[in-house]
Design an enzyme around this catalytic site. Sequence first.
Site, PDB file in Angstrom:
ATOM      1  N   CYS A 183       0.829  -1.210   0.000  1.00 24.19           N
ATOM      2  CA  CYS A 183       0.000   0.000   0.000  1.00 24.19           C
ATOM      3  C   CYS A 183       0.858   1.253   0.000  1.00 24.19           C
ATOM      4  CB  CYS A 183      -0.933  -0.012   1.202  1.00 24.19           C
ATOM      5  SG  CYS A 183      -0.092  -0.230   2.787  1.00 24.19           S
ATOM      6  N   HIS A 230      -1.614   0.910   7.358  1.00 25.78           N
ATOM      7  CA  HIS A 230      -2.023   0.975   5.952  1.00 25.78           C
ATOM      8  C   HIS A 230      -1.864   2.405   5.465  1.00 25.78           C
ATOM      9  CE1 HIS A 230      -4.137   0.002   2.287  1.00 25.78           C
ATOM     10  NE2 HIS A 230      -5.051   0.931   2.525  1.00 25.78           N
TER      11      HIS A 230
END
Length: 662
Positions: free
Chosen positions: A36, A313
Amino acid sequence: DGPAASRLASLWHYAPTLQERARCGYVGLKNLGATCYLNSLVQQLFMVPEFRAALLALDIPPPARSPVTDGADSPERVAGGCDVLYHLQLIFGHLQESEKRWCDTRDFCASFRDFENMPISPSVQMDVDEFLNMLFDQLETGLLATPTPKLLQSLFGGAVVNQIIDKAGCRLSERMEPFYVLSIEVKGKASVLDGLAQFVEGEPLEGDNKYKCDDGTYVEATKRCCISALPPVLILHMKRFEFDFDLMKKMKLYDHCEFPQVIDMAPYTVGHLEAEEAAANGGAASPLAGEEAGCMYELAGVLVHTGTSDSGHYYSFIKERRTERPGAHAWLHFNDTLVEPFDALDIAKCCFGGIEPVVQWDADAAKPVQRNHIKPHSAYMLFYERVERKPAAGLADPELLGEPEARNSVGRGALVEPAMLRTNPVARVAVPDHIIHEVWDENMEFLRDRYLVDALHFDFLHRIVAMALDPDGPPAAVADPPPASADELSDAVRLGCHFFVETLAHAKDKSTLGDWLLLLQAGLERSPAACRWFLLQVESAGWLRSLLLLCNVPEMRAAFAALLLHAATVLRPHELHLYPRAAPAQQLAGSAEGGWMVVDVVPDGEWLDGERLAGAPSPEEGTGGLLTSPPKRARTDSLPDQAAAEPAVSPAAGRPQPAALR
């Protein structure tokens, strides 16, 4: 049939409509496990129109071999260099031209090299600031072989100056240092402006820490760092991670830290600070305002981290720039494969960090109560873009963003005209031919699947097959001469069976499965020849293995099995004469005079008596048991005539033998 069928062979619950480009017009990036950080940063770079246009304009040859096995290349290619540049260009081409929801970064990860010269592990997450520095290092290496070796410096490169100044304001030492990212302290800071103020705040050198001059004397002085040159795109790194020496572990700072939509960087430049000092000492006037000096910046992107220091994330909020699309200058949310519009009014709630009130149920108080919870999400990197202004009269408009010396210099002396960003809409730029061909080959495959696995296509084929089959007509006899519509009927059944097995079985939408099953059963009922073709096709094309062993959709397996049994049931009475019977056996299998026993079922469900097949081996000649499959015959799509179906007499045995069935 063809390539589309082979692509669908290993897919179940396939829905191309769910993989279309987002309605906002942008393409996402697939998360390979923990990539990510890569996706969020690449999207930020792609959304800088000048960088996208300049990168796609480069003529970069593709790698000679796969980046995974290419271990004998030159050092610059092994360490990234041109390979990283090429695969980043390829990603940009997909992000602009692809019709799919996302594109893959697997080849880019294989070409990228870390400090140990190893490719990126998709299962290991990296700090995005560290990854940005590594990426720019490798891109710089690759750009050396291109006509624009200073591309990164002209867009993202600035410079800071480290100064040591004595009490009288004399500069004892100066050292220039280039940068791509400015790291700003967050701990205890209410705003990014406070972090920038601390960045240029001087550190006193006094007492035992006095500065030693060249002549050996020690003097009290101030050590400070300030900005000497500002880039067109300013990247600020908010230092939200620090090492706790008490706990001996890395910790995340969840402090509330605001950042403005528009920021004036002039107060943090060396020119402004020196002008202020001169004005305080009764010298020259104050410097030009930030807007006139090219120091005004507008927020264009926010890269957010959510989670803890151990796991988390990354995703991005990005503003559209210089585009003629309707609703231009809107904000978008890029989260791996998800791309959706974003309301800029929510930036404070989603990016500033800190705490937020949350209403939860309290079991002890037996009522909902409000508690303050730490927000796990907060801004980690900020992307600011210099506010545009027209070049001064008489100055040529620099190509792209100009050379480094044409950038804005805010040091002592005359101000150099800043390189301005293009005002032309560059939402779509020219893409190299080899990339556009590769992308559109994938697009054509996807679009074919999109229209193949579509409800309108399903309904169209159902109407075509239903019109050809006309299930209300009388069944056709195998021995009779074929009617005029026999070929049309057979073709319709074949078309329907191919669609049923090769398309409908793999589609996510199976709302018409029952209708198709009834339609094909009616068609097979009217054409025993089509039943024979279907049973042969099931084995030769691998449908039996695919639909009964590999298929993970229970209702599809049940429907295919029902269709298979229906075809066998319809064909059985028409081919029963191909299995001639001898006189009934006197005893069951296993007795002294017994043989192999045939257990048969008539259409009305009654059991026939056990009969020994003529020519079957005796128990002494082979193993006994129930015969569960008929003798093989030659494969054919047309029934033999009645004469050919008569039992043949074996000259050796002198008794009837079954005609070849396969």
